[in-house]
Scaffold this motif. Structure first.
Motif, short mmCIF file in Angstrom:
data_model
loop_
_atom_site.label_atom_id
_atom_site.label_comp_id
_atom_site.label_asym_id
_atom_site.label_seq_id
_atom_site.Cartn_x
_atom_site.Cartn_y
_atom_site.Cartn_z
N UNK A 175 9.61 36.27 54.27
CA UNK A 175 10.35 35.91 53.06
C UNK A 175 9.59 34.88 52.24
N UNK A 176 9.06 33.86 52.90
CA UNK A 176 8.34 32.81 52.17
C UNK A 176 7.05 33.35 51.55
N UNK A 177 6.36 34.23 52.28
CA UNK A 177 5.16 34.83 51.71
C UNK A 177 5.47 35.67 50.49
N UNK A 223 16.62 43.78 53.86
CA UNK A 223 17.38 43.72 52.61
C UNK A 223 17.82 42.29 52.31
N UNK A 224 18.28 41.57 53.35
CA UNK A 224 18.67 40.18 53.16
C UNK A 224 17.46 39.33 52.77
N UNK A 225 16.34 39.54 53.44
CA UNK A 225 15.13 38.76 53.15
C UNK A 225 14.60 39.05 51.75
N UNK A 226 14.70 40.30 51.32
CA UNK A 226 14.27 40.67 49.97
C UNK A 226 15.11 39.94 48.92
N UNK A 227 16.41 39.87 49.16
CA UNK A 227 17.30 39.16 48.23
C UNK A 227 16.91 37.70 48.11
N UNK A 228 16.64 37.06 49.26
CA UNK A 228 16.26 35.65 49.26
C UNK A 228 14.92 35.45 48.56
N UNK A 229 13.96 36.33 48.82
CA UNK A 229 12.61 36.18 48.26
C UNK A 229 12.61 36.32 46.74
N UNK A 230 13.44 37.20 46.20
CA UNK A 230 13.44 37.44 44.76
C UNK A 230 14.42 36.55 44.01
N UNK A 235 25.35 36.09 35.97
CA UNK A 235 26.24 36.72 36.94
C UNK A 235 25.46 37.46 38.02
N UNK A 236 24.33 38.05 37.68
CA UNK A 236 23.48 38.65 38.72
C UNK A 236 22.99 37.56 39.67
N UNK A 237 22.59 36.43 39.12
CA UNK A 237 22.14 35.30 39.96
C UNK A 237 23.28 34.75 40.80
N UNK A 238 24.51 34.77 40.25
CA UNK A 238 25.66 34.28 41.00
C UNK A 238 25.93 35.15 42.22
N UNK A 239 25.91 36.48 42.03
CA UNK A 239 26.11 37.39 43.16
C UNK A 239 25.02 37.20 44.20
N UNK A 240 23.79 37.03 43.73
CA UNK A 240 22.68 36.82 44.66
C UNK A 240 22.77 35.47 45.36
N UNK A 241 23.22 34.44 44.63
CA UNK A 241 23.28 33.10 45.21
C UNK A 241 24.22 33.04 46.41
N UNK A 242 25.41 33.59 46.25
CA UNK A 242 26.37 33.55 47.36
C UNK A 242 25.89 34.44 48.49
N UNK A 243 25.21 35.54 48.16
CA UNK A 243 24.65 36.40 49.20
C UNK A 243 23.54 35.67 49.96
N UNK A 244 22.68 34.98 49.23
CA UNK A 244 21.59 34.22 49.86
C UNK A 244 22.15 33.19 50.83
N UNK A 296 10.94 48.04 50.75
CA UNK A 296 10.07 48.90 51.58
C UNK A 296 8.92 48.13 52.22
N UNK A 297 8.38 47.14 51.51
CA UNK A 297 7.26 46.38 52.07
C UNK A 297 7.71 45.60 53.31
N UNK A 298 8.89 45.02 53.27
CA UNK A 298 9.39 44.27 54.42
C UNK A 298 9.68 45.21 55.60
N UNK A 299 10.22 46.38 55.29
CA UNK A 299 10.48 47.35 56.36
C UNK A 299 9.16 47.82 56.97
N UNK A 300 8.16 48.07 56.11
CA UNK A 300 6.83 48.49 56.60
C UNK A 300 6.19 47.41 57.45
#
Length: 255
Positions: free
Chosen positions: A202-204, A43-50, A179-188, A30-34
């Protein structure tokens, strides 16, 4: 500067939530959308940031890696990576208008998983068991969900694994984080290659999430678990309701 400060503070809160009980994407997205980032890119940027925070957790749990029941960890990793890539590509192919409509329902699914996932898993494991081959099929679907959105996917994995592995669920935290990190890694990787990441925001947020994750891990050792859970569920429920109102209220008012 005001926008970047919002992004940074949201990253701190999201990282702290992930360090305490999960649900950080309820704040970061929501913060990125705002901040004006289009929904799919947000959503993509949130995944990369976290992602770095989740990767750090996976590294911390590395000594506890083990199979899940009779299912080898390598097989679970392979299907999770495949599912994560499929989910990431599906997100990139989803029109922004369609994602805006489906987003409140994804938040609701994640909210319900946070609120009731462990109870549902405990109830199911006392009555049923599933074949290891079925675990791989469900794991692919969870990997796909993780690559597409990912809210509370770790809790969903634990709930499903409890049907094939009767150990204390705490023993499954290591494979869960991997496995959560694996799914996120390939998505990133997919999001970066596709140019779907808004890098300044994203960097901020990433910087804030690292600080928040560190603080959240220390706070989690002192704060009462019941209070942490209550605050997390209240925040996720409020954000989910806000997205439903924002998305569907104009449609209802027209009718």
């Amino acid at each position: 500067m005001d926008t970047m400060l919002l992004i940074f503070l949201s990253g701190i809160l999201a990282g702290a939530m992930n360090g305490l009980a999960g649900g950080g994407s309820f704040v970061s997205l929501p913060a990125l959308i705002a901040a004006g980032v289009p929904p799919v890119m947000a959503n993509a940027s949130s995944t990369v940031a976290l992602f770095p925070g989740g990767l750090a957790s996976a590294w911390a749990y590395r000594d506890g890696l083990r199979p899940v029941g009779n299912v080898p960890l390598r097989a679970l990793l392979a299907v999770t990576l495949s599912g994560g890539l499929a989910g990431a590509l599906l997100l990139l192919w989803t029109p922004a208008s369609a994602f805006t409509v489906v987003l409140p329902w994804l938040l609701l699914l994640a909210s319900l998983a946070l609120a009731f996932g462990r109870r549902i898993g405990k109830a199911l494991r006392s009555r049923w068991r599933i074949h290891p081959r079925a675990v791989l099929s469900v794991q692919f679907a969870l990997g796909m969900y993780g690559g597409y959105f990912g809210g509370a996917v770790g809790i969903m994995m634990l709930a499903m694994w409890g049907l094939v592995d009767r150990c204390d669920l705490k023993e499954l935290n290591a494979p869960r984080t991997l496995l959560v990190s694996a799914a996120n890694a390939v998505a990133v990787l997919a999001f970066i290659v596709a140019g779907a990441v808004s890098w300044p925001e994203t960097l901020g947020m990433l910087a804030g999430a690292i600080a928040g994750g560190y603080a959240g891990a220390h706070l989690g050792r002192r704060a009462p678990p019941g209070l942490v859970r209550a605050i997390t569920l209240l925040a996720t429920a409020s954000i989910t309701l806000a997205f439903f109102v924002k998305t569907y209220a104009p449609v209802l008012l027209q009718h």
